[in-house]
Every structure is written in C-alpha cells, then in structure tokens.
Write a protein that holds these residues in place. Structure first.
Motif, PDB file in Angstrom:
ATOM      1  N   GLN A 197      -4.315  -0.756  -7.127  1.00  0.00           N
ATOM      2  CA  GLN A 197      -5.514   0.052  -7.309  1.00  0.00           C
ATOM      3  C   GLN A 197      -5.168   1.445  -7.830  1.00  0.00           C
ATOM      4  OE1 GLN A 197      -8.520  -0.409  -7.650  1.00  0.00           O
ATOM      5  NE2 GLN A 197      -9.389   1.653  -7.447  1.00  0.00           N
ATOM      6  N   ALA A 198      -4.045   1.989  -7.371  1.00  0.00           N
ATOM      7  CA  ALA A 198      -3.617   3.304  -7.867  1.00  0.00           C
ATOM      8  C   ALA A 198      -3.316   3.246  -9.357  1.00  0.00           C
ATOM      9  CB  ALA A 198      -2.382   3.775  -7.103  1.00  0.00           C
ATOM     10  N   TRP A 199      -2.856   2.088  -9.830  1.00  0.00           N
ATOM     11  CA  TRP A 199      -2.551   1.901 -11.260  1.00  0.00           C
ATOM     12  C   TRP A 199      -3.804   1.536 -12.041  1.00  0.00           C
ATOM     13  CZ3 TRP A 199      -1.400  -3.348 -13.508  1.00  0.00           C
ATOM     14  CH2 TRP A 199      -1.105  -3.267 -14.879  1.00  0.00           C
ATOM     15  N   LEU A 200      -4.472   0.435 -11.670  1.00  0.00           N
ATOM     16  CA  LEU A 200      -5.619  -0.047 -12.441  1.00  0.00           C
ATOM     17  C   LEU A 200      -6.822   0.887 -12.345  1.00  0.00           C
ATOM     18  CD1 LEU A 200      -5.405  -3.849 -11.566  1.00  0.00           C
ATOM     19  CD2 LEU A 200      -4.935  -2.800 -13.792  1.00  0.00           C
ATOM     20  N   GLY A 201      -6.878   1.696 -11.293  1.00  0.00           N
ATOM     21  CA  GLY A 201      -7.990   2.634 -11.143  1.00  0.00           C
ATOM     22  C   GLY A 201      -7.725   4.003 -11.727  1.00  0.00           C
ATOM     23  N   ARG A 202      -6.565   4.153 -12.352  1.00  0.00           N
ATOM     24  CA  ARG A 202      -6.175   5.453 -12.922  1.00  0.00           C
ATOM     25  C   ARG A 202      -7.228   5.975 -13.903  1.00  0.00           C
ATOM     26  NH1 ARG A 202      -0.686   4.552 -15.301  1.00  0.00           N
ATOM     27  NH2 ARG A 202      -1.744   3.922 -17.220  1.00  0.00           N
TER      28      ARG A 202
ATOM     29  N   PHE B  96       0.839  -1.184   0.000  1.00  0.00           N
ATOM     30  CA  PHE B  96       0.000   0.000   0.000  1.00  0.00           C
ATOM     31  C   PHE B  96       0.883   1.246   0.000  1.00  0.00           C
ATOM     32  CE2 PHE B  96      -2.804  -3.294   1.284  1.00  0.00           C
ATOM     33  CZ  PHE B  96      -4.069  -2.905   0.863  1.00  0.00           C
ATOM     34  N   ILE B  97       0.403   2.269  -0.672  1.00  0.00           N
ATOM     35  CA  ILE B  97       1.152   3.522  -0.747  1.00  0.00           C
ATOM     36  C   ILE B  97       1.132   4.189   0.624  1.00  0.00           C
ATOM     37  CG2 ILE B  97       1.259   5.785  -1.860  1.00  0.00           C
ATOM     38  CD1 ILE B  97      -0.243   4.440  -4.233  1.00  0.00           C
ATOM     39  N   GLU B  98       2.267   4.655   1.041  1.00  0.00           N
ATOM     40  CA  GLU B  98       2.402   5.259   2.362  1.00  0.00           C
ATOM     41  C   GLU B  98       1.419   6.421   2.553  1.00  0.00           C
ATOM     42  OE1 GLU B  98       5.972   7.011   5.236  1.00  0.00           O
ATOM     43  OE2 GLU B  98       6.400   6.374   3.177  1.00  0.00           O
ATOM     44  N   ASP B  99       0.818   6.461   3.738  1.00  0.00           N
ATOM     45  CA  ASP B  99      -0.125   7.526   4.115  1.00  0.00           C
ATOM     46  C   ASP B  99      -1.363   7.557   3.220  1.00  0.00           C
ATOM     47  OD1 ASP B  99       1.587   8.383   6.164  1.00  0.00           O
ATOM     48  OD2 ASP B  99       2.689   9.675   4.773  1.00  0.00           O
ATOM     49  N   SER B 100      -1.759   6.389   2.729  1.00  0.00           N
ATOM     50  CA  SER B 100      -2.987   6.336   1.930  1.00  0.00           C
ATOM     51  C   SER B 100      -3.663   4.982   2.146  1.00  0.00           C
ATOM     52  CB  SER B 100      -2.675   6.521   0.434  1.00  0.00           C
ATOM     53  OG  SER B 100      -2.188   5.320  -0.128  1.00  0.00           O
ATOM     54  N   ARG B 101      -4.898   4.878   1.674  1.00  0.00           N
ATOM     55  CA  ARG B 101      -5.624   3.599   1.736  1.00  0.00           C
ATOM     56  C   ARG B 101      -5.520   2.864   0.407  1.00  0.00           C
ATOM     57  NH1 ARG B 101     -11.077   4.048   2.187  1.00  0.00           N
ATOM     58  NH2 ARG B 101     -11.150   6.220   1.520  1.00  0.00           N
TER      59      ARG B 101
ATOM     60  N   GLY C  13      -5.608   5.925  -9.320  1.00  0.00           N
ATOM     61  CA  GLY C  13      -6.895   5.412  -8.885  1.00  0.00           C
ATOM     62  C   GLY C  13      -7.252   5.830  -7.469  1.00  0.00           C
ATOM     63  N   TYR C  14      -8.535   5.972  -7.244  1.00  0.00           N
ATOM     64  CA  TYR C  14      -9.064   6.269  -5.912  1.00  0.00           C
ATOM     65  C   TYR C  14      -9.386   4.958  -5.190  1.00  0.00           C
ATOM     66  CZ  TYR C  14      -9.788  11.232  -7.007  1.00  0.00           C
ATOM     67  OH  TYR C  14      -9.604  12.558  -7.316  1.00  0.00           O
TER      68      TYR C  14
ATOM     69  N   GLU D  71      17.163   3.361 -20.870  1.00  0.00           N
ATOM     70  CA  GLU D  71      16.964   4.592 -21.644  1.00  0.00           C
ATOM     71  C   GLU D  71      15.850   4.470 -22.674  1.00  0.00           C
ATOM     72  OE1 GLU D  71      18.258   7.488 -20.954  1.00  0.00           O
ATOM     73  OE2 GLU D  71      19.309   6.566 -19.260  1.00  0.00           O
ATOM     74  N   GLN D  72      15.645   3.284 -23.230  1.00  0.00           N
ATOM     75  CA  GLN D  72      14.578   3.107 -24.207  1.00  0.00           C
ATOM     76  C   GLN D  72      13.205   3.249 -23.548  1.00  0.00           C
ATOM     77  OE1 GLN D  72      14.722   2.985 -27.396  1.00  0.00           O
ATOM     78  NE2 GLN D  72      12.629   2.406 -27.920  1.00  0.00           N
ATOM     79  N   ILE D  73      13.053   2.660 -22.372  1.00  0.00           N
ATOM     80  CA  ILE D  73      11.790   2.774 -21.646  1.00  0.00           C
ATOM     81  C   ILE D  73      11.536   4.221 -21.244  1.00  0.00           C
ATOM     82  CG2 ILE D  73      10.647   2.135 -19.473  1.00  0.00           C
ATOM     83  CD1 ILE D  73      11.788  -0.673 -19.851  1.00  0.00           C
ATOM     84  N   LYS D  74      12.605   4.935 -20.867  1.00  0.00           N
ATOM     85  CA  LYS D  74      12.460   6.362 -20.549  1.00  0.00           C
ATOM     86  C   LYS D  74      12.035   7.143 -21.779  1.00  0.00           C
ATOM     87  CE  LYS D  74      15.985   6.526 -16.879  1.00  0.00           C
ATOM     88  NZ  LYS D  74      17.317   7.072 -16.504  1.00  0.00           N
ATOM     89  N   ALA D  75      12.683   6.871 -22.896  1.00  0.00           N
ATOM     90  CA  ALA D  75      12.388   7.608 -24.125  1.00  0.00           C
ATOM     91  C   ALA D  75      10.951   7.371 -24.591  1.00  0.00           C
ATOM     92  CB  ALA D  75      13.370   7.213 -25.224  1.00  0.00           C
ATOM     93  N   ARG D  76      10.451   6.167 -24.358  1.00  0.00           N
ATOM     94  CA  ARG D  76       9.090   5.822 -24.772  1.00  0.00           C
ATOM     95  C   ARG D  76       8.053   6.201 -23.723  1.00  0.00           C
ATOM     96  NH1 ARG D  76       7.891   5.432 -29.631  1.00  0.00           N
ATOM     97  NH2 ARG D  76       6.252   3.912 -29.230  1.00  0.00           N
ATOM     98  N   GLU D  77       8.507   6.763 -22.602  1.00  0.00           N
ATOM     99  CA  GLU D  77       7.616   7.198 -21.520  1.00  0.00           C
ATOM    100  C   GLU D  77       6.699   6.070 -21.060  1.00  0.00           C
ATOM    101  OE1 GLU D  77       5.706  10.667 -23.157  1.00  0.00           O
ATOM    102  OE2 GLU D  77       7.341  11.965 -22.500  1.00  0.00           O
ATOM    103  N   MET D  78       7.307   4.893 -20.873  1.00  0.00           N
ATOM    104  CA  MET D  78       6.543   3.738 -20.436  1.00  0.00           C
ATOM    105  C   MET D  78       6.474   3.624 -18.921  1.00  0.00           C
ATOM    106  SD  MET D  78       4.966   2.448 -22.830  1.00  0.00           S
ATOM    107  CE  MET D  78       4.276   1.183 -21.763  1.00  0.00           C
ATOM    108  N   VAL D  79       7.202   4.474 -18.220  1.00  0.00           N
ATOM    109  CA  VAL D  79       7.014   4.644 -16.780  1.00  0.00           C
ATOM    110  C   VAL D  79       6.745   6.125 -16.555  1.00  0.00           C
ATOM    111  CG1 VAL D  79       8.088   4.528 -14.500  1.00  0.00           C
ATOM    112  CG2 VAL D  79       8.438   2.665 -16.138  1.00  0.00           C
ATOM    113  N   VAL D  80       5.615   6.423 -15.928  1.00  0.00           N
ATOM    114  CA  VAL D  80       5.188   7.814 -15.774  1.00  0.00           C
ATOM    115  C   VAL D  80       4.959   8.124 -14.294  1.00  0.00           C
ATOM    116  CG1 VAL D  80       4.140   7.926 -18.057  1.00  0.00           C
ATOM    117  CG2 VAL D  80       2.765   7.151 -16.110  1.00  0.00           C
ATOM    118  N   GLU D  81       4.969   9.399 -13.961  1.00  0.00           N
ATOM    119  CA  GLU D  81       4.648   9.830 -12.604  1.00  0.00           C
ATOM    120  C   GLU D  81       3.209  10.326 -12.571  1.00  0.00           C
ATOM    121  OE1 GLU D  81       7.414  12.576 -10.892  1.00  0.00           O
ATOM    122  OE2 GLU D  81       8.666  10.905 -10.197  1.00  0.00           O
ATOM    123  N   VAL D  82       2.440   9.798 -11.637  1.00  0.00           N
ATOM    124  CA  VAL D  82       1.012  10.108 -11.550  1.00  0.00           C
ATOM    125  C   VAL D  82       0.683  10.570 -10.130  1.00  0.00           C
ATOM    126  CG1 VAL D  82      -1.317   9.179 -11.817  1.00  0.00           C
ATOM    127  CG2 VAL D  82       0.513   8.385 -13.318  1.00  0.00           C
TER     128      VAL D  82
END
Length: 394
Positions: A60-65, A50-55, A364-365, A323-334
């Motif tokens: 769920q934070a990913w699939l509920g985005r 679970f994400i710190e300081d959250s429920r 996701g909420y 670097e390829q994954i970075k260039a393709r923006e396959m990991v993002v900050e949400v």
C-alpha cells in the motif's frame, strides 16, 4: 508541475493491475483519488509485511504513492451521489470490476457521461466487456495459458514453467490502461469528447506471441518447446555455473556469438552458429564448460566484452547493489506518511522526463485516510459526515 498535472482520476480498482496503472499516472503528476470499500479488504493492499510502527503494508505504501484515498460503500445511494458529484471534477475513471457491476451500481459510463460528457472511462478486466468469457474470473496464469503463449514456453521435460512475474497484470493490464487513457486524453484535447476504454489482459497477451505468432498465422506451423530461437532451441538460454548460480546467454548475432565462443575458449563452435543443427549436443558442451567456473569468475572474463551475457541476480544484488539500477534511480527513498521523517525504499518509475521528472512526494496512506478531507472539500458539513459514518456509507 508534472507531465500530467491537471488530470483528475477516480480509481475504483483493486489488486495490482489498476492500482499500478494509476500509480504510473500519479507519479507523472495526475491527481488520483482511490475509492475503496470500508468493509471489503484489498488482498494486495493488506498483504504483509507491514512497515514498522505504521498501519501500512509495503504494497500500500508503494501502490498508494502520490494518491489520496477514501472509503465509500457503493451499495448505498448516498455513496453513489458522492461519486456523481466527484465526476463533475474527476473526469477520468479507472475501474476493475467484472462487466456489469458498475452498471448495477449506477456508475457505468453511459450514466456518468451524462453528468460529464468529457468523461474518459477505462474498464480493465481479464477477458474484456464482450465475448463468451467476459464474466469469467481469471489470474495471470490463466491468461498466459489460454492465450497460447505457454504452449511453447518452458521445457519439453517439464512443460510450462511459472515465472513469478505478473506479466498479464502489469505488462498488459497496467500499461495498456495507461496507453489507452493517455490516447483518450489526447483525443479529448483535440475534439472535446470523452470516451470508453475496454482493456482486457487476455487481449494484450496475443501480441506477446510476437514473431512466433506472425509466423504461425502466415504458415500454419506451430512453435514447440525448445525448438525456436528464443525458447531453448538455440544457445540463447540460462546456464548453471560451478557455484550453482546462473548466467543468461543472449549471444544471438554472429559478432556476439563469436565473442562469446572466444571468451569460453571454444572457438571451434563459432562456425556452427548460435542455432546449429545439433543444438542439444552443442548446448551440452557449453553447459559443461560454464560449469567449470563460478559466476564471478565468468563475469570477470566477460567484462568489457560484447557478448550479451549477464548474471541471474538475486533481489538483493539487483535492487540494492546493482550499479545500473542505482544509476537509473529505479529504487528510490520515499517518506512514510504520518511518521517523523521515516523513509522506505520503493521501486521507482521507469519513465524519465527531462522537463518534468517524476516527483515522489509521499508513500501511500492507509486506505480510507482522506475520506473526511475530501468530503469537506466537497462542501459536506461535520454533521453530514458524521451521519454518513453512522450509516456505514464511509
């Protein structure tokens, strides 16, 4: 404006296949409302960490985005009435129950299309809505096994091997649901008619036989482990290096094979081709050669060469450093909802559109978070909402 702005989807699915399908649609702009049980947990949505300081769990934070979600007890007539009101506006349904469950609830396609004839209704199951196995439970491993794919996968010495990848769940269930829904949307745009979509994860694994399946159906000759071009019967394989890491060697075509042999200083193997008669003997020579250097030493040698050789990366190397994954923006900050601008890294969308790129508005909420908000938008009063809560309908 997203590519799918205007599509409104009611998502009754749980676990991974359906939620990832609707995540893809939500990332592209569709308005997704996920309906969950207030009493029955979702083992994927509630799976730690679970994400710190959250429920919120990371899943769920990913699939509920980019989605809203509400609680409804579908065993209640009042909850069914709420769904039927929503169907007037949300004209795409995704559900992942076993065949017959939605009919028993009074929420099957034939019932709901009377309310909204434009309804597109996608049922995603393991074995489909027909056939002797339609009611069978199953998981990824079962579909892979029964489809025949695992009969020639793995090693002769060990038999089938686990991959830790949800091939049937995502590669079939999620993606085929998205394809089916978008095909039905196009048909509806042309004719004005909705329709029913039956997606089975088992079905979608049959074409995964690909060339081997086509060959068998034409000749009757079955493929066996470590005897085909792609399952270990050629030099196309994984090889251990001096530091106990691994290289993937995909040098199938003659030009790649030639370059590979030159890089490892075994030019005498070029004429034997990537699939020689004495495969095990040649493979042993290559294994021994690749064990002479570390992974990084070999990658320095292969750098800039056309060889189809890549390292087996661990998760940190792939998802954080590559670097390829970075260039393709396959990991993002949400952004994590209800926090002071806390952001987490998530896997991004693989679909790149030039005119309407994916928008990652929020993670996701918690499940059920938007229940009151949605009911208020539907016209329910505070008193009515309190009664629904008291009666354990929401």
């Amino acid at each position: 404006m997203g590519a799918l702005t205007g599509l409104k989807i009611l998502d009754f699915s749980t676990l991974l296949p359906g939620p990832y399908a609707t995540l893809m649609l939500a990332d592209l702009g569709a308005e997704v409302l996920k309906i969950s049980s207030p009493t029955k947990g979702d083992i994927v949505a509630n799976y730690p960490p679970f994400i710190e300081d959250s429920r919120l769990s990371a899943n769920q934070a990913w699939l509920g985005r980019n989605k809203k979600n509400i609680f409804l007890n579908l065993k209640s007539e009042k909850a069914i009435d709420i769904v039927k009101k929503l169907i007037e506006e949300y004209d795409i349904v995704v559900e992942q129950f076993r065949p017959g469950v939605m009919k028993r609830l009074g929420l099957d396609y034939e019932t709901l299309k009377k309310i909204n004839p434009r309804l597109i209704y996608c049922s995603l199951t393991g074995y489909g809505q027909t056939g002797p196995m339609k009611n069978n439970a199953g998981h990824d491993i079962n579909y892979l096994a029964r489809s025949g794919n695992m009969s020639y996968s793995g090693r002769k010495s060990t038999g089938p091997v686990l991959t830790n990848m949800q091939i049937a769940d995502i590669g079939v269930g999620s993606l085929h649901s998205v394809v089916g829904i978008l095909a039905a949307v196009n048909y509806r745009n042309t004719t004005g008619k909705g329709q029913y979509i039956d997606v089975a994860m088992f079905d979608g694994l049959i074409p995964f036989h690909a060339m081997e399946g086509a060959s068998f159906l034409a000749t009757g000759v079955e493929s066996k482990r470590e005897e085909t071009r792609l399952n270990g019967g050629s030099m196309y394989d994984f090889y251990e290096t001096k530091d106990n890491r691994y290289l993937s060697v995909g040098s199938l075509e003659p030009k790649f094979w030639k370059n590979f042999c030159e890089c490892i200083d075994l030019q005498n193997l070029i004429e034997k081709t990537v699939m020689p008669e004495n495969v095990s003997e040649i493979k042993e020579i290559i294994k021994n050669r690749l064990k002479e250097k570390t992974l990084n030493e070999w990658m320095d040698i292969f750098k800039g060469k056309d060889v189809c050789v890549e390292p087996v990366l661990n998760m940190r190397e792939a998802l954080i450093e590559d670097e390829q994954i970075k260039a393709r923006e396959m990991v993002v900050e949400v952004k994590v909802p209800n926090t002071d601008n806390l952001k987490i890294k998530q896997m991004g969308s693989p679909i790149k559109l030039s005119e309407c790129p994916v928008n990652y508005s929020e993670g996701g909420y918690p499940l059920g978070y938007h229940t009151k908000e949605v009911l208020v938008e539907m016209g329910y009063t505070e008193k009515e909402i309190n009664e629904l809560f008291k009666d354990e309908i929401i």
